[in-house]
Design an enzyme around this catalytic site. Sequence first.
Site, short mmCIF file in Angstrom:
data_model
loop_
_atom_site.label_atom_id
_atom_site.label_comp_id
_atom_site.label_asym_id
_atom_site.label_seq_id
_atom_site.Cartn_x
_atom_site.Cartn_y
_atom_site.Cartn_z
N HIS A 87 5.31 -59.47 21.07
CA HIS A 87 5.10 -60.19 22.32
C HIS A 87 4.49 -59.23 23.35
O HIS A 87 3.28 -59.20 23.52
CB HIS A 87 6.42 -60.80 22.81
CG HIS A 87 6.29 -61.55 24.09
ND1 HIS A 87 7.22 -61.46 25.10
CD2 HIS A 87 5.32 -62.39 24.54
CE1 HIS A 87 6.84 -62.24 26.11
NE2 HIS A 87 5.70 -62.81 25.79
N CYS A 106 13.94 -57.95 25.41
CA CYS A 106 13.12 -58.26 26.59
C CYS A 106 13.01 -59.75 26.87
O CYS A 106 13.27 -60.19 27.98
CB CYS A 106 11.74 -57.62 26.45
SG CYS A 106 11.86 -55.83 26.58
N HIS A 107 12.65 -60.53 25.85
CA HIS A 107 12.49 -61.97 26.08
C HIS A 107 13.09 -62.80 24.95
O HIS A 107 12.80 -63.98 24.81
CB HIS A 107 11.02 -62.34 26.27
CG HIS A 107 10.30 -61.44 27.22
ND1 HIS A 107 9.55 -60.37 26.81
CD2 HIS A 107 10.29 -61.42 28.58
CE1 HIS A 107 9.08 -59.72 27.87
NE2 HIS A 107 9.52 -60.33 28.96
N GLY A 108 13.87 -62.16 24.08
CA GLY A 108 14.66 -62.93 23.11
C GLY A 108 14.01 -63.26 21.79
O GLY A 108 14.54 -64.09 21.04
N PRO A 121 9.28 -65.67 22.17
CA PRO A 121 7.84 -65.86 22.32
C PRO A 121 6.93 -64.94 21.50
O PRO A 121 5.71 -65.09 21.56
CB PRO A 121 7.60 -65.58 23.82
CG PRO A 121 8.67 -64.59 24.17
CD PRO A 121 9.87 -65.00 23.36
#
Length: 142
Positions: A87, A106-108, A121
Amino acid sequence: MSSTEVDLTQVAEGQIVTVKWRGKPVFVWNRTPEDIAKAKATALSALMDPVARNANLAADAPATDENRAAEGAGREKWLVVIGICTHLGCVPIGHSGEYDGWFCPCHGSEYDSAGRVRRGPAPENLAIPPYKFVSDTKISIG
Ligand code: FES
């Protein structure tokens, strides 16, 4: 061109070690039979990114466990991936997440036990660097 040698005798079954290659983290995982079985049991149709992303194979090779793991008899337990989330480049945490691979804090994003992205993502599987076995117990990355 710099290469990194890894002594596989230092990596216990189940253990993931991180080495540096050209300034990047590379994860070397000595997968258990259970880790391998889970990766093999995953249908290609269940994958977000169906491409192997393996620098040692053709660019369109499918993301089967065989195409992600090391090649050769008895070597399928070895998974070698660049430890950078596809990502935005954070370093994922091993042995975590729902898919028994890596979780990116950071964003899963989540990756499975073949380093394939299973929850975004992140758009792509963890990349596999060029590497080869220089003996039964040593690989050279790069
Ligand atoms: Fe890993 Fe965003 S950098 S999920």
